[in-house]
Design a protein around this motif. Structure first.
Motif, PDB file in Angstrom:
ATOM      1  N   TYR A 124      11.573 -17.611  28.710  1.00 28.60           N
ATOM      2  CA  TYR A 124      12.653 -17.660  29.700  1.00 28.60           C
ATOM      3  C   TYR A 124      12.277 -16.837  30.934  1.00 28.60           C
ATOM      4  N   LYS A 153      20.489  -7.766  28.945  1.00 29.78           N
ATOM      5  CA  LYS A 153      20.300  -9.186  28.614  1.00 29.78           C
ATOM      6  C   LYS A 153      21.652  -9.794  28.265  1.00 29.78           C
ATOM      7  N   ILE A 169      11.240 -18.040  35.002  1.00 31.81           N
ATOM      8  CA  ILE A 169      11.901 -17.508  36.200  1.00 31.81           C
ATOM      9  C   ILE A 169      10.871 -16.884  37.139  1.00 31.81           C
ATOM     10  N   THR A 224      19.892 -12.055  31.315  1.00 26.33           N
ATOM     11  CA  THR A 224      19.885 -11.961  32.777  1.00 26.33           C
ATOM     12  C   THR A 224      19.845 -13.353  33.379  1.00 26.33           C
ATOM     13  N   ARG A 225      20.536 -13.503  34.497  1.00 25.96           N
ATOM     14  CA  ARG A 225      20.435 -14.749  35.262  1.00 25.96           C
ATOM     15  C   ARG A 225      19.223 -14.610  36.176  1.00 25.96           C
ATOM     16  N   PRO A 226      18.624 -15.731  36.582  1.00 24.71           N
ATOM     17  CA  PRO A 226      17.416 -15.653  37.413  1.00 24.71           C
ATOM     18  C   PRO A 226      17.537 -14.723  38.622  1.00 24.71           C
ATOM     19  N   GLU A 227      18.650 -14.819  39.362  1.00 21.83           N
ATOM     20  CA  GLU A 227      18.771 -13.976  40.563  1.00 21.83           C
ATOM     21  C   GLU A 227      18.887 -12.489  40.215  1.00 21.83           C
ATOM     22  N   GLN A 228      19.393 -12.177  39.019  1.00 21.61           N
ATOM     23  CA  GLN A 228      19.489 -10.775  38.596  1.00 21.61           C
ATOM     24  C   GLN A 228      18.109 -10.200  38.312  1.00 21.61           C
TER      25      GLN A 228
END
Length: 123
Positions: free
Chosen positions: A16, A103, A20, A105-109
């Motif tokens: 994951y 965790k 990203i 996490t979103r991609p932008e985070q």
């Protein structure tokens, strides 16, 4: 190209995060625990470390403490964990983390703080 080492014992988490980071233009290496990560770090430098807390052999705290003792260029480390308490954060920063994320996490985070730590943030 900036090189990032993902250190996590869970293959799904590594995949994951790799997806990203590669989409954001980073070169990615992986290690399944702190011991393997230290071996890689001593062979070749990285620009940033993404470190899980709970791993076999050498956990994230132990990895960061060892990393910070090495006579090598010290690069930023982001500790990433499912544990969200203030005590966990304190331990991470005491071990040498530059940032602590929870965790999942979103991609932008993930991408925004990495760009900031690597000095790539847009003005």
């Amino acid at each position: 190209m900036k090189r990032i080492l993902i250190i996590d014992d869970a293959a799904t988490v590594r995949m994951y995060h790799r997806g990203i980071l590669e989409a954001a233009g980073y070169e990615v290496e992986e290690a399944i625990n702190g011991l393997e990560a230290l071996e890689k770090v001593l062979l070749t430098p990285f620009d940033l470390y993404l470190v899980d807390v709970n791993m076999p052999k050498l956990d994230g705290y132990g990895f960061l403490r060892e990393l910070r003792r090495q006579d090598i260029a010290q690069m930023p480390a982001i500790m990433i964990s499912t544990q969200a308490s203030a005590e966990d954060r304190k331990r991470a920063y005491a071990a040498g983390a530059n940032l602590y994320l929870v965790k999942p996490t979103r991609p932008e985070q993930l991408v925004a703080p990495i760009a900031l730590l690597l000095g790539e943030a847009e003005e």
